[in-house]
Enzyme design. Structure first.
Site, mmCIF file in Angstrom:
data_model
loop_
_atom_site.group_PDB
_atom_site.id
_atom_site.type_symbol
_atom_site.label_atom_id
_atom_site.label_comp_id
_atom_site.label_asym_id
_atom_site.label_seq_id
_atom_site.Cartn_x
_atom_site.Cartn_y
_atom_site.Cartn_z
ATOM 1 N N ALA A 194 0.850 -1.193 0.000
ATOM 2 C CA ALA A 194 0.000 0.000 0.000
ATOM 3 C C ALA A 194 0.885 1.242 0.000
ATOM 4 O O ALA A 194 1.550 1.527 0.991
ATOM 5 C CB ALA A 194 -0.920 0.002 1.220
ATOM 6 N N SER A 195 0.909 1.965 -1.115
ATOM 7 C CA SER A 195 1.768 3.147 -1.159
ATOM 8 C C SER A 195 1.046 4.372 -0.606
ATOM 9 O O SER A 195 1.669 5.372 -0.300
ATOM 10 C CB SER A 195 2.292 3.397 -2.572
ATOM 11 O OG SER A 195 1.227 3.406 -3.487
ATOM 12 N N HIS A 225 -8.259 1.974 0.755
ATOM 13 C CA HIS A 225 -8.644 1.806 -0.649
ATOM 14 C C HIS A 225 -8.402 0.371 -1.069
ATOM 15 O O HIS A 225 -7.630 -0.356 -0.450
ATOM 16 C CB HIS A 225 -7.850 2.758 -1.548
ATOM 17 C CG HIS A 225 -6.383 2.454 -1.629
ATOM 18 N ND1 HIS A 225 -5.507 2.760 -0.609
ATOM 19 C CD2 HIS A 225 -5.632 1.852 -2.590
ATOM 20 C CE1 HIS A 225 -4.286 2.375 -0.939
ATOM 21 N NE2 HIS A 225 -4.330 1.805 -2.136
ATOM 22 N N GLN A 241 -8.254 -2.058 -5.001
ATOM 23 C CA GLN A 241 -7.911 -1.837 -6.407
ATOM 24 C C GLN A 241 -8.523 -2.906 -7.293
ATOM 25 O O GLN A 241 -8.838 -4.011 -6.845
ATOM 26 C CB GLN A 241 -6.388 -1.849 -6.599
ATOM 27 C CG GLN A 241 -5.683 -0.709 -5.905
ATOM 28 C CD GLN A 241 -4.177 -0.718 -6.165
ATOM 29 O OE1 GLN A 241 -3.717 -0.465 -7.260
ATOM 30 N NE2 GLN A 241 -3.416 -1.036 -5.134
ATOM 31 N N CYS A 300 -18.227 -30.126 -6.330
ATOM 32 C CA CYS A 300 -17.305 -28.981 -6.391
ATOM 33 C C CYS A 300 -16.286 -29.100 -5.256
ATOM 34 O O CYS A 300 -16.649 -29.294 -4.090
ATOM 35 C CB CYS A 300 -18.091 -27.674 -6.273
ATOM 36 S SG CYS A 300 -17.050 -26.254 -5.862
#
EC number: 2.7.7.12
Lengths: 338, 338
Positions: free
Chosen positions: B160-161, B166, B168, B196
């Site tokens: 995380a810069s 947030h 993405q 499955c």
């Protein structure tokens, strides 16, 4: 005893390393790399703080586990895999486990806490790789082991929990998926082209030139076309050679030189970044393997994050052609490379 | 324009992200996460510092790209992949490239710089996943795109810069290898068992109980049997559902709740560690896919180093049974989970 477990969805194996066991609360203080030689268990005089040595190149007449060594190999005190009598596979419903039989050793590269690999005397650098080869050949006789992973972590964020220059060996009771996938690719290329994939890459890179960062009579160093990390560099033997154990004394000398040069350039170009130097070699006890051993140097200059975990696709902000140019601009101290 | 390149040995794809281009000398100052809201481009009032929004949930009557939003989605200013007219594949001798056509968006999860996902109001958390779904469905109509990767990086060492909460979205013009390998495995399991794989894992984990960390009517959270990292947790829909785009409003509400609970437990148990939260879902535009979408939470509490790079085998010092026990001991603030 450590246990290997296989994930049923990805088929990935993990080692549940009980010898390194941590409860989650142990994570609160972040993982710290000790700085300075005070209390370093790898420094001379502290030999009793490691398990007894399994190999040492030392001054004649000095006793094992005392000072006088130049390169020293010891079992890892917190081994991820440990010697065992057999390899048992167990299926528990959806889940598969394998006993954590193997080996985990530390190659202490030199007595001096502050002399890193690129700054060592050239003959000392060769001795480090001689220790790699000697342990590789010794362990490769064990039929319980399928693969020998040699590697070097440098810097805390690349996984080095101790600062003293060292590399590591982990021998596994299975062929790692990374290796078997590469072998499949070498095989299909051989079937299509009747030549070795990495021999052809070496030829193409020498011809193109734009990504080459160094070469000598036995090895080529280049930033690969699809580099994952800025300044990623592969060091590949120019002879076609399947496994690292076949590396002869002539090659070993050139290997020491090109690794010193490559690490020296990286250190100057990017301010001593953390890195992993990783051997890729053929599995043990298999006939007719098509492979070409090499070293991959991964500077940890980009962070592996959510996108990479989800996709297996890496985002690299530095094209390898620009990385190679920057590495080639570095002037190295000639006497260190003599 | 970014370029995708394929490595001929591993067949791994990388994005050479020219929009993020860095010369090696740019790496000398280490990558820093900005702290505090001063100058944060994701805070209200700074909307002009990002590209124009493509989606926002905002107070009625407020204009786009002004304050008044609760969740806001914008194209990434330094996009790894970018919109383009077509997807061109080129073979250059041994090497293959593909044009870097795709999308890269940022989901700004809330206006408050310091309110992280587990601490948001429950209906706000649901709106974040509503934004994920809306962008997923919108982009999934584009026939040039093959996969949509949604993820969240938290903490500097997890990539995380920027600190402001947030997530993405990166849409790719190819099916990532991670996904195609998992699909192969789902398919072969279906052929053998007529069920499955992940539905069966959910059932087995509920029955065993030892690795379960939470569940509600729609989702199960558990530490997987072969966890790579301490406190790794998967969040899996209890309905059989192939792709994230099919997630309905009933599920979305339960998804918000279980992700808040899971991240809340992790934060308390391990002191707010860095993590990646990664969606695994089916590729776009394919019929008869056998898959079961889910989220994988990867706390970055163990370092990926030389051994993992060489082998693809992970060393995890914390058995998932112990991790689950520690996570379950955490007392959560009930009103945050109402």
């Amino acid at each position: 005893m450590p246990e290997l477990r296989q994930d049923p969805v990805s088929q990935r194996w993990v080692i549940i390393a009980t010898e390194r066991a941590k409860r989650p609360s142990d994570f609160k203080p972040p993982h710290q790399e000790k700085n300075g030689s005070t209390g370093c268990p790898f420094c001379p005089g502290h030999e009793k703080e490691t398990p007894p040595e399994v190999l040492a190149f030392r001054v004649a007449g000095t006793a094992p586990d005392t000072p006088g060594w130049r390169v020293r190999v010891v079992p890892n005190k917190f081994a991820a895999l440990a010697p065992g009598d057999d390899v048992a596979i167990e299926n528990r419903g959806l889940y598969r486990t394998m006993s954590g039989t193997g080996a985990h050793e530390v190659i202490i590269e030199g007595p001096d806490h502050n002399t890193f690999f690129p700054d060592m005397a050239p003959d000392h650098a060769v001795q480090v790789f001689k220790a790699w080869r000697q342990r590789y050949l010794q362990l490769s006789r064990d039929k319980k082991l399928q693969y020998i992973q040699l590697f070097k972590n440098h810097g805390r964020t690349a996984g080095a929990s101790l600062e003293h220059p060292h590399s590591q060996l982990i021998a596994t009771p299975l062929v790692p998926v990374t290796v078997s996938q590469e072998m499949d690719r070498f095989k299909s290329y051989w079937q299509e082209q009747e030549s070795c994939l990495l021999c052809d890459v070496v030829e193409a890179e020498l011809e193109a030139g734009a990504r080459v960062t160094g070469f000598n009579s036995e090895f080529l160093a280049f930033c690969p076309f699809a580099s994952r990390f800025p300044m990623e560099t592969w060091i590949v033997p120019r002879r076609h050679q399947t496994g690292f154990g076949d590396c002869d004394d002539v090659q070993l000398k050139q290997l020491g030189a090109i690794v010193q040069e490559t690490l020296g350039r990286l250190k100057k170009a990017a301010g001593d970044p953390p890195f992993n130097l990783v051997l890729h070699t053929a599995p043990l006890h298999q006939d007719d393997v098509i492979y070409h051993w090499h070293l991959e140097l991964l500077p940890r200059l980009a962070i592996v994050a959510g996108f990479e975990w989800g996709t297996g696709i890496y985002i690299n902000p530095t094209p390898p052609e620009i990385a190679a140019q920057s590495l080639n601009e570095i002037k190295l101290d000639q006497e260190a490379l003599a």
